[in-house]
Design a protein around this motif. Structure first.
Motif, short mmCIF file in Angstrom:
data_model
loop_
_atom_site.label_atom_id
_atom_site.label_comp_id
_atom_site.label_asym_id
_atom_site.label_seq_id
_atom_site.Cartn_x
_atom_site.Cartn_y
_atom_site.Cartn_z
N LYS A 1 0.85 -1.19 0.00
CA LYS A 1 0.00 0.00 0.00
C LYS A 1 0.88 1.24 0.00
O LYS A 1 1.82 1.34 0.79
CB LYS A 1 -0.90 0.03 1.24
CG LYS A 1 -1.91 -1.07 1.31
CD LYS A 1 -2.69 -0.98 2.61
CE LYS A 1 -3.62 -2.14 2.80
NZ LYS A 1 -4.30 -2.06 4.11
N ALA B 1 -0.62 4.63 4.32
CA ALA B 1 -1.20 3.74 5.32
C ALA B 1 -2.71 3.94 5.41
O ALA B 1 -3.25 4.96 4.97
CB ALA B 1 -0.55 4.01 6.68
N ASP B 2 -3.38 2.94 5.98
CA ASP B 2 -4.84 3.02 6.13
C ASP B 2 -5.27 4.28 6.86
O ASP B 2 -6.29 4.87 6.54
CB ASP B 2 -5.38 1.79 6.87
CG ASP B 2 -5.33 0.53 6.01
OD1 ASP B 2 -5.31 0.65 4.76
OD2 ASP B 2 -5.33 -0.57 6.58
N GLN C 1 3.57 6.48 4.37
CA GLN C 1 4.46 5.33 4.47
C GLN C 1 3.99 4.24 3.52
O GLN C 1 2.84 4.24 3.07
CB GLN C 1 4.49 4.79 5.90
CG GLN C 1 3.13 4.27 6.37
CD GLN C 1 3.11 4.01 7.86
OE1 GLN C 1 3.50 4.85 8.65
NE2 GLN C 1 2.65 2.83 8.24
N ASP D 1 3.14 0.30 3.17
CA ASP D 1 2.67 -0.72 4.10
C ASP D 1 2.47 -2.04 3.37
O ASP D 1 1.58 -2.11 2.53
CB ASP D 1 1.38 -0.27 4.75
CG ASP D 1 0.88 -1.25 5.79
OD1 ASP D 1 1.70 -2.01 6.34
OD2 ASP D 1 -0.34 -1.26 6.06
N PRO D 2 3.30 -3.05 3.63
CA PRO D 2 4.43 -3.07 4.54
C PRO D 2 5.62 -2.33 3.95
O PRO D 2 5.74 -2.19 2.73
CB PRO D 2 4.73 -4.55 4.72
CG PRO D 2 4.25 -5.19 3.46
CD PRO D 2 3.09 -4.37 3.00
N SER D 3 6.51 -1.87 4.82
CA SER D 3 7.67 -1.11 4.35
C SER D 3 8.76 -2.02 3.81
O SER D 3 9.64 -1.56 3.09
CB SER D 3 8.22 -0.24 5.48
OG SER D 3 8.64 -1.06 6.55
#
Length: 158
Positions: free
Chosen positions: A65, A68-69, A74, A76-78
């Motif tokens: 993603k 982030a939600d 960021q 997600d996951p990094s």
């Protein structure tokens, strides 16, 4: 005329039938062409299903993603770990414009950052870009407009 009775076993249960019914049952031929056609249809369906499953397993994809939600800047996951030949897809999860940029200094020798990078922005939620990784190693990337906010990630290819 009295019909004589015989007994037979169906799934462990004794069933009485007249001989006349038994003769009629034996005289009725099961159309083998229909059974054969059904078997062929089943085999084809099973084969197509097995082929689809094999393709799915052979070409595993990971989705990351972009955003982030909760709206954080960021990935997600990094960090994701994949096998050589697999694909990573980045999906814009928030309304911000995001992109995915790899730096030549942050990827394995022999890999090229140009084809892996997606410098055009993902402007709308749900938009995606994908990259296939063939060279094992660690690939660091970032979102150009949000690099200062720490929006970065890593792909580890085994």
């Amino acid at each position: 005329m009295a019909a004589s009775m015989t007994s037979s076993s169906i799934m462990g249960t004794r069933v009485a039938t007249s001989q006349r019914m038994a003769v009629q049952a034996r005289a009725t031929a099961v159309p083998t062409a229909t059974l054969r056609q059904d078997a062929v249809r089943f085999a084809k369906a099973a084969g197509v299903g097995a082929a689809s499953l094999a393709l799915t397993l052979a070409a595993q994809a990971v989705t990351v993603k972009a955003g982030a939600d909760g709206g954080g800047l960021q990935f997600d996951p990094s960090e994701v770990t994949i096998k050589a030949g697999e694909t990573v897809t980045w999906k814009n999860n928030a309304g911000f414009p995001h992109n995915v940029v790899f730096d030549e200094d942050s990827i394995p020798e022999g890999a090229s950052a140009g084809p892996l990078s997606h410098e055009d922005y993902l402007n709308a939620p749900g938009e995606t870009v994908s990259s296939k990784f063939t060279t094992p190693g660690e690939y660091s990337y970032y979102c150009e407009p949000h690099q200062g906010a720490g929006m970065a990630g890593k792909v580890i290819v085994q």
